[in-house]
Design an enzyme around this catalytic site. Sequence first.
Site, PDB file in Angstrom:
ATOM      1  N   ALA A   1      -5.052  12.098  25.083  1.00  0.00           N
ATOM      2  CA  ALA A   1      -4.665  13.478  24.803  1.00  0.00           C
ATOM      3  C   ALA A   1      -5.240  13.883  23.447  1.00  0.00           C
ATOM      4  O   ALA A   1      -5.597  13.036  22.627  1.00  0.00           O
ATOM      5  CB  ALA A   1      -3.141  13.607  24.800  1.00  0.00           C
TER       6      ALA A   1
ATOM      7  N   GLU B   1      -0.041   4.436  22.935  1.00  0.00           N
ATOM      8  CA  GLU B   1       0.820   5.457  22.331  1.00  0.00           C
ATOM      9  C   GLU B   1       1.795   4.910  21.293  1.00  0.00           C
ATOM     10  O   GLU B   1       2.151   5.619  20.343  1.00  0.00           O
ATOM     11  CB  GLU B   1       1.605   6.189  23.438  1.00  0.00           C
TER      12      GLU B   1
ATOM     13  N   GLU C   1      -3.702   7.604  32.112  1.00  0.00           N
ATOM     14  CA  GLU C   1      -2.676   8.224  32.953  1.00  0.00           C
ATOM     15  C   GLU C   1      -3.302   9.162  33.978  1.00  0.00           C
ATOM     16  O   GLU C   1      -2.851   9.241  35.127  1.00  0.00           O
ATOM     17  CB  GLU C   1      -1.666   8.959  32.073  1.00  0.00           C
TER      18      GLU C   1
ATOM     19  N   GLY D   1      -3.550   9.357  27.701  1.00  0.00           N
ATOM     20  CA  GLY D   1      -3.573  10.346  28.759  1.00  0.00           C
ATOM     21  C   GLY D   1      -4.755  10.202  29.697  1.00  0.00           C
ATOM     22  O   GLY D   1      -4.685  10.606  30.863  1.00  0.00           O
TER      23      GLY D   1
END
Length: 257
Positions: free
Chosen positions: A66, A135, A115, A112
């Site tokens: 992200a 993370e 993911e 992300g």
Amino acid sequence: MAFQNLLIKQSGTIQYIIINRENKLNALNNITIEELHNAIKHAFNDDSVGGVIITGAGQKAFVAGADIAEFEGKDIDEGREIARKGHKLVFDFIANGNKPVIAAINGYALGGGLELAMACHLRIAADNAKMGLPEVTLGLIPGYGGTQRLTQLAGRGKALELIMTADIITAQQALEFGLVNHVVESDKLLESTEELMQKILTRAPLALASVIRAVNSVGKHGFETEIDEFSRCFGTDDFKEGVTAFLQKRKPDFKGK
């Protein structure tokens, strides 16, 4: 449909969605999340598209994570909205889609990015790809389904280890852990991904959608969902064509009806 951070390419009935922020290692910012939703929604609703391949621009990254700069200064409620919006627009949207989606992992797939790959129905990785959920090094946990989908793919123990250590693993390790379906040479990644998709797309489209729904229901009335999806297939023209073709010893000509 024009996009700022995506490239859309068509190869027969396969649509490529290429995340095009190479100078940012294809990190997922708000604009990219919204554009991904619109592109995937369009592909799912387009009768000329049989399946979708998602990859990243360049050689370095599928998606490196992200865009953390957009997290700065956010409070608890805003953090909840970031995660919920991502699930709704992209991650769950892909996982619950009506057409097969394959991630072609061409470099770093972190946070992300991993993911996103795990939300896809299948994953093929280049042999030089690197994956991880780092993370906790930011004081966070995965918020786009990472704790759930990694556990489903690799098992509880390995998921806890990878998330708590924030280790970055190789493509071969990811294959051993069940995180990816295949590892191929980097220069053959898209060719191999397209070959797999082409094979899948010779099957009945409505049956493929039923497979996705049934597999997604594992642990949530899965057997009943399987029965419902199995019986629903009996009402399709594709089922009639499949049985007829089998009895006539010829290849079926599925129409998705």
